[in-house]
Design an enzyme around this catalytic site. Structure first.
Site, short mmCIF file in Angstrom:
data_model
loop_
_atom_site.label_atom_id
_atom_site.label_comp_id
_atom_site.label_asym_id
_atom_site.label_seq_id
_atom_site.Cartn_x
_atom_site.Cartn_y
_atom_site.Cartn_z
N SER A 1 -41.31 3.44 -35.65
CA SER A 1 -41.00 3.67 -37.14
C SER A 1 -39.81 2.60 -37.62
O SER A 1 -38.83 2.95 -36.93
CB SER A 1 -40.59 5.09 -37.37
OG SER A 1 -39.68 5.23 -38.27
N LYS A 2 -40.04 2.17 -38.51
CA LYS A 2 -39.04 1.25 -39.25
C LYS A 2 -37.70 1.82 -39.60
O LYS A 2 -36.74 1.63 -39.34
CB LYS A 2 -39.65 0.65 -40.47
CG LYS A 2 -38.62 -0.46 -41.10
CD LYS A 2 -39.57 -0.91 -42.40
CE LYS A 2 -38.85 -1.77 -43.35
NZ LYS A 2 -39.47 -2.24 -44.53
N ARG A 3 -37.95 3.26 -40.06
CA ARG A 3 -36.90 4.15 -40.29
C ARG A 3 -36.07 4.71 -39.31
O ARG A 3 -34.90 4.78 -39.11
CB ARG A 3 -37.42 5.23 -41.42
CG ARG A 3 -36.95 4.88 -42.66
CD ARG A 3 -37.38 6.18 -43.53
NE ARG A 3 -38.88 6.79 -43.19
CZ ARG A 3 -38.93 7.96 -42.89
NH1 ARG A 3 -37.69 8.56 -42.39
NH2 ARG A 3 -40.15 8.28 -42.47
#
Ligand code: GLU
Length: 346
Positions: A296-298
């Site tokens: 996940s990018k976050r």
């Protein structure tokens, strides 16, 4: 309905034909079996490790077949764009030996005969193809507002309609008369251009994914948007026009696009363009506790390519890792050839 008149009414400034486009972008003169692949990022300033993975595979397939690997910038969503984003992508990939035969070389310049390589500079090309489809009754202007679309959705939900969206009997603007269209234009009403989908709810199609094999889907019935109200294409339509005119032989992309395949297949047929080969690649997963999930990018710093740089990972080590994910026999090859550079570099 006089579709020629309609097409001239909607696209008065487009004088080229699709034949003119094919004359301008002829088939590439390449050895038999050469693959033309591309990397098509949005210039958001964030380079995901999955992007590097896709670029690595795409470049390798082009290079090992004496083909062409190019970059196209998908900048149709101006809200997501970051200044300097293109240069950042080029330099992030270059660190891993991933360079392009054609495409943007910085924010303003580019190399190659199949450009422009930024979608925002290709407006007339999309509109030429859309005009051609309109002449053949396969595209039409739609003046529905957000409220109209909302009302259609509510009606469908209330009636327990399985297909929710703008299609078939719900597509109010499908059968507007030329007079009604002229009146809407005279009033200055905004419009999008939609596909008149020839799909049927009871037919199925097969995606012949070159790695995963045959995948069956219901045929697309949605009158998807081709051009937004500012004349800019959706991803679906840009994919069809660009990959055709740029001569892509193999579309290698994340499997989040697999569910859009029925739309794409139908658009290629409606435009009268041959279908390229498709390879949908799985996302890079991470073990989180006892279950696997997408990076996940976050949440995961290692989702960003820049992370490996900052942490001092040698680019070859990252490529080695990605190669073992891409190819299940890679480890054996590496054990047999410990001194060769990663094959992605060649
Ligand atoms: N711009 C799209 C993306 O970043 C490209 C997908 C494709 O390769 O067709 O997901």
């Amino acid at each position: 309905m006089d579709y020629n008149r309609l097409a001239d009414l909607i696209f008065p400034h487009i004088t080229d034909t699709v034949e003119d486009l094919f004359a301008r972008y002829p088939r590439r003169d390449l050895p038999k079996g050469a693959c033309v692949t591309r990397f098509a990022p949005s210039p958001t300033g964030f380079m995901h490790i999955g992007g590097l993975y896709a670029a690595m595979i795409s470049r390798r397939i082009a290079k090992q077949s004496e083909g062409v690997f190019y970059m196209r910038i998908e900048d149709t969503d101006k809200k997501r764009e970051l200044e300097g984003g293109v240069t950042e992508i080029i330099s992030a990939l270059k660190d891993f030996g991933i360079v392009f035969d054609e495409g943007p070389t910085d924010e303003v310049n580019e190399a190659g005969a199949y450009g422009p390589y930024k979608q925002s500079h290709r407006k007339d090309l999309y509109q030429t193809v859309a005009k051609d489809m309109m002449r053949r009754g396969l595209a039409y202007p739609c003046f529905c507002t957000a409220d109209d679309l909302d009302a259609i959705r509510k009606e469908q939900e209330a009636g327990k309609e399985a297909n929710v969206g703008y299609w078939g009997r719900y597509a109010k603007c499908r059968d507007l008369s030329l007079e009604e269209i002229e009146a809407n234009l005279a009033e200055g009403k905004e419009f999008v251009v939609r596909l008149r989908s020839p799909g049927s709810e009871d037919r199925r199609i097969v995606c012949k994914d070159m790695v995963r094999g045959d995948i069956e889907f219901p045929e697309n019935v949605m009158d998807v948007v081709l051009l937004k109200s500012d004349g800019i294409p959706t991803y679906h339509f840009a994919h069809v026009v660009d990959d055709t005119l740029m001569g892509t032989t193999h579309v290698i992309r994340g499997d989040e696009w697999l569910s859009s395949y029925p739309v794409h297949e139908q658009l290629f047929a409606a435009a009268g363009f041959p279908l390229p080969g498709y390879i949908h690649i799985a996302p890079i997963m991470k073990l989180d506790g006892s279950s696997k999930r997408k990076l996940s990018k976050r949440k995961d710093p290692e989702a960003a390519v820049s992370y490996y740089h900052q942490e001092g990972y040698c680019p070859d080590a990252v490529l080695e890792y990605l190669m073992t994910i891409a190819n299940s026999s890679y480890e054996e090859w590496r054990i047999a050839h410990p001194k060769l550079p990663p094959p992605t570099i060649s």
